[in-house]
Motif scaffolding. Structure first.
Motif, PDB file in Angstrom:
ATOM      1  N   TRP A 265       0.870  -1.166  -0.175  1.00 34.26           N
ATOM      2  CA  TRP A 265      -0.085  -0.007  -0.016  1.00 34.26           C
ATOM      3  C   TRP A 265       0.725   1.188   0.098  1.00 34.26           C
ATOM      4  N   VAL A 266       1.237   1.692  -1.213  1.00 35.15           N
ATOM      5  CA  VAL A 266       2.414   2.671  -1.283  1.00 35.15           C
ATOM      6  C   VAL A 266       1.664   3.914  -1.193  1.00 35.15           C
ATOM      7  N   TRP A 267       0.378   4.060  -0.925  1.00 34.95           N
ATOM      8  CA  TRP A 267      -0.213   5.488  -0.643  1.00 34.95           C
ATOM      9  C   TRP A 267      -0.281   5.804   0.788  1.00 34.95           C
ATOM     10  N   ALA A 268      -0.003   5.096   1.622  1.00 35.01           N
ATOM     11  CA  ALA A 268       0.070   5.470   3.293  1.00 35.01           C
ATOM     12  C   ALA A 268       1.119   6.579   3.518  1.00 35.01           C
ATOM     13  N   ASN A 269       0.933   7.462   4.192  1.00 34.40           N
ATOM     14  CA  ASN A 269       1.676   8.508   4.599  1.00 34.40           C
ATOM     15  C   ASN A 269       3.026   8.323   5.173  1.00 34.40           C
ATOM     16  N   ASP A 270       3.058   7.200   5.757  1.00 30.10           N
ATOM     17  CA  ASP A 270       4.617   7.029   6.134  1.00 30.10           C
ATOM     18  C   ASP A 270       5.155   5.687   5.569  1.00 30.10           C
ATOM     19  N   TYR A 271       4.668   5.651   4.357  1.00 26.23           N
ATOM     20  CA  TYR A 271       5.300   4.467   3.499  1.00 26.23           C
ATOM     21  C   TYR A 271       6.664   4.340   3.444  1.00 26.23           C
ATOM     22  N   PHE A 272       7.481   5.706   3.044  1.00 28.61           N
ATOM     23  CA  PHE A 272       8.860   5.671   2.743  1.00 28.61           C
ATOM     24  C   PHE A 272       9.566   5.900   4.159  1.00 28.61           C
ATOM     25  N   GLN A 273       8.804   6.061   5.390  1.00 30.90           N
ATOM     26  CA  GLN A 273       9.523   6.125   6.641  1.00 30.90           C
ATOM     27  C   GLN A 273       9.541   5.000   7.614  1.00 30.90           C
ATOM     28  N   GLY A 274       8.836   4.097   7.037  1.00 34.01           N
ATOM     29  CA  GLY A 274       8.875   2.840   8.046  1.00 34.01           C
ATOM     30  C   GLY A 274       8.344   2.872   9.380  1.00 34.01           C
ATOM     31  N   LYS A 275       8.137   2.071  10.013  1.00 32.45           N
ATOM     32  CA  LYS A 275       7.671   1.788  11.420  1.00 32.45           C
ATOM     33  C   LYS A 275       8.593   1.128  12.249  1.00 32.45           C
ATOM     34  N   GLN A 276       8.549   1.447  13.528  1.00 34.21           N
ATOM     35  CA  GLN A 276       9.704   0.825  14.352  1.00 34.21           C
ATOM     36  C   GLN A 276       9.173  -0.550  14.845  1.00 34.21           C
ATOM     37  N   HIS A 277       9.951  -1.417  14.593  1.00 35.36           N
ATOM     38  CA  HIS A 277       9.731  -2.871  14.820  1.00 35.36           C
ATOM     39  C   HIS A 277       9.686  -2.871  16.289  1.00 35.36           C
ATOM     40  N   PHE A 278       8.539  -3.888  16.661  1.00 37.00           N
ATOM     41  CA  PHE A 278       8.239  -4.021  18.001  1.00 37.00           C
ATOM     42  C   PHE A 278       9.149  -4.469  18.981  1.00 37.00           C
ATOM     43  N   MET A 279      10.037  -5.229  18.431  1.00 39.78           N
ATOM     44  CA  MET A 279      11.413  -5.664  19.127  1.00 39.78           C
ATOM     45  C   MET A 279      12.340  -4.790  19.381  1.00 39.78           C
ATOM     46  N   ASP A 280      12.437  -3.499  18.572  1.00 39.82           N
ATOM     47  CA  ASP A 280      13.242  -2.248  18.871  1.00 39.82           C
ATOM     48  C   ASP A 280      12.646  -1.382  19.920  1.00 39.82           C
ATOM     49  N   ARG A 281      11.553  -1.607  20.311  1.00 40.86           N
ATOM     50  CA  ARG A 281      11.147  -0.436  21.254  1.00 40.86           C
ATOM     51  C   ARG A 281      11.718  -0.756  22.837  1.00 40.86           C
ATOM     52  N   GLU A 282      11.525   0.384  23.583  1.00 39.28           N
ATOM     53  CA  GLU A 282      12.105   0.394  24.810  1.00 39.28           C
ATOM     54  C   GLU A 282      11.172  -0.729  25.639  1.00 39.28           C
ATOM     55  N   PRO A 283      11.744  -1.785  26.454  1.00 35.82           N
ATOM     56  CA  PRO A 283      11.030  -2.783  27.252  1.00 35.82           C
ATOM     57  C   PRO A 283       9.912  -2.067  28.038  1.00 35.82           C
ATOM     58  N   ARG A 284       8.818  -2.584  28.018  1.00 33.20           N
ATOM     59  CA  ARG A 284       7.726  -2.448  28.891  1.00 33.20           C
ATOM     60  C   ARG A 284       7.554  -3.431  30.010  1.00 33.20           C
ATOM     61  N   GLY A 285       7.223  -2.983  31.040  1.00 34.92           N
ATOM     62  CA  GLY A 285       6.936  -3.971  32.201  1.00 34.92           C
ATOM     63  C   GLY A 285       7.350  -3.227  33.435  1.00 34.92           C
ATOM     64  N   GLN A 286       7.407  -3.933  34.665  1.00 36.96           N
ATOM     65  CA  GLN A 286       7.870  -3.153  36.040  1.00 36.96           C
ATOM     66  C   GLN A 286       9.307  -2.733  35.960  1.00 36.96           C
ATOM     67  N   ARG A 287       9.269  -1.423  36.637  1.00 41.57           N
ATOM     68  CA  ARG A 287      10.651  -0.931  36.484  1.00 41.57           C
ATOM     69  C   ARG A 287      11.730  -1.757  37.200  1.00 41.57           C
ATOM     70  N   ARG A 288      11.248  -2.452  38.138  1.00 43.24           N
ATOM     71  CA  ARG A 288      12.194  -3.271  38.892  1.00 43.24           C
ATOM     72  C   ARG A 288      13.173  -4.270  37.993  1.00 43.24           C
ATOM     73  N   TRP A 289      12.424  -4.605  36.683  1.00 41.31           N
ATOM     74  CA  TRP A 289      12.953  -5.586  35.717  1.00 41.31           C
ATOM     75  C   TRP A 289      14.289  -5.018  35.026  1.00 41.31           C
ATOM     76  N   TYR A 290      14.246  -3.775  35.012  1.00 39.59           N
ATOM     77  CA  TYR A 290      15.287  -3.193  34.183  1.00 39.59           C
ATOM     78  C   TYR A 290      15.960  -1.990  34.787  1.00 39.59           C
ATOM     79  N   LYS A 291      15.459  -1.574  35.938  1.00 40.73           N
ATOM     80  CA  LYS A 291      15.946  -0.374  36.676  1.00 40.73           C
ATOM     81  C   LYS A 291      17.516  -0.558  37.100  1.00 40.73           C
ATOM     82  N   ARG A 292      17.578  -1.708  37.813  1.00 42.20           N
ATOM     83  CA  ARG A 292      18.859  -2.319  38.395  1.00 42.20           C
ATOM     84  C   ARG A 292      19.947  -2.174  37.469  1.00 42.20           C
TER      85      ARG A 292
END
Length: 351
Positions: A265-292
């Protein structure tokens, strides 16, 4: 490979030479004598071009005549060029599945052909492969860079066939990398019931022989819509804005037609910008998992410049210390201008 007709080129060349001859004939005869000589050029095949030779006896050529001669010379040079095709081998580590993304020979065209025709996407990726990334990691993050209209020529007409015997049946391999689908592909394994045959036989939007990606129908309608003009807001002659002629419901149907023809679907507004892959996002969850772990990384980075930080801290503490009684009396009686070189200045740290 079908041979393209050269008749339009011959007709255009004849019209251009006739116009130049008529223009030269209107020039004043006293200052310029022109003679037209028709000679065959070294064009390939059975085609011969007309070369116009002017013999100048007095005045300089006019700008119109000089421009006409330049255009004739450029047209002849273009016709003399031979057809060249790019057949580059894929680089080491490229994703190779099968050659389905280039136009079929029966389509009458080989443009545009991808640099790597076997790539699962309908575009040629240019992004370098980061270290530690496999072929599937790159394929799900690739972003197109070629023109939208070039990508639309890489359409693959939908086909239907009976389901394979046995269970589980094997999935269609187009757009797959290591068994993971990275591009929407039309599923040919469809049992064509009466309800499914009716749209294919009666709806213009499902007539794949005449389907066009720039002029499409919607569901059962017989009206054609232009893309992308009719799916975007538009202004009238008075400057007033109006909503798109195609509503969101039928715009989604046109997008579905693109996917069924193996087109993005080439007529999407962000077609040439791409989208962030879900594995590249900042981890979500309880802070104690990654705060230390984050705190340990900060400490390790700060320990690399521990000596410099200690010196800066001691200097800051000395400058923060308030003036003694003697220093304050000197400033009070001598003034800041005279006592400035001999009395330190107090600096409070920025909070």
């Amino acid at each position: 490979k079908p041979v393209r007709s050269r008749r339009p080129l011959r007709l255009a060349a004849r019209r251009l030479h006739v116009r130049v001859a008529a223009m030269i004939g209107r020039l004043p005869s006293g200052g310029l004598l022109a003679r037209l000589t028709v000679v065959p050029s070294g064009c390939r095949g059975n085609h011969a071009a007309l070369m116009v030779k002017l013999r100048q006896t007095g005045d300089v050529l006019t700008a119109a005549a000089r421009g006409a001669l330049d255009r004739i010379r450029e047209a002849e040079e273009i016709r003399d060029l031979e057809d060249t095709f790019n057949h580059f081998p894929p680089p080491a580590g490229a994703v190779v599945v099968r050659r389905h993304n280039s136009p079929a020979p029966s389509a009458g065209t080989t443009f545009p052909v991808q640099v790597y025709p076997a790539h699962p996407h309908n575009f040629t990726p240019l992004r370098p492969v980061p270290p530690g990334f496999a072929a599937i990691d790159r394929a799900v993050r690739d972003v197109a860079w070629e023109s939208r209209f070039d990508l639309l020529e890489r359409r693959i007409e939908p086909k239907y066939c009976g389901e394979c015997p046995g269970t589980p049946r094997r999935e269609i391999q187009d757009g797959l990398v290591a068994g993971i689908r990275v591009r929407p592909v039309q599923n040919p394994y469809v049992e064509l019931t009466a309800a499914k045959k009716y749209p294919l036989n009666t709806w213009p939007s499902r007539d794949w022989k005449t389907w066009s990606p720039v002029s499409a129908h919607v569901r059962g309608s017989r009206r054609r819509y232009r893309l992308p003009e009719d799916i975007a807001p538009y202004r009238d002659e008075l400057g007033e804005w109006h909503p798109p002629r195609v509503s969101g419901r039928y715009k989604a149907d046109i997008e579905k037609q693109y996917y069924m023809n193996s087109l993005p679907w080439v007529w999407a507004n962000d077609y040439f910008q791409g989208k962030q892959h879900f594995m590249d996002r900042e981890p979500r969850g309880q802070r104690r998992w990654y705060k230390r772990e984050f705190r340990n990384a900060q400490i390790a980075e700060a320990m690399k410049r521990a000596d410099q930080m200690v010196q800066e801290y001691r200097k800051e503490r000395r400058e923060k210390k308030r003036l003694s009684w003697v220093e304050s009396m000197v400033l009070e009686f001598a003034g800041e201008q005279m006592a400035g070189p001999f009395v330190r200045q107090r600096r409070l740290p920025k909070m």
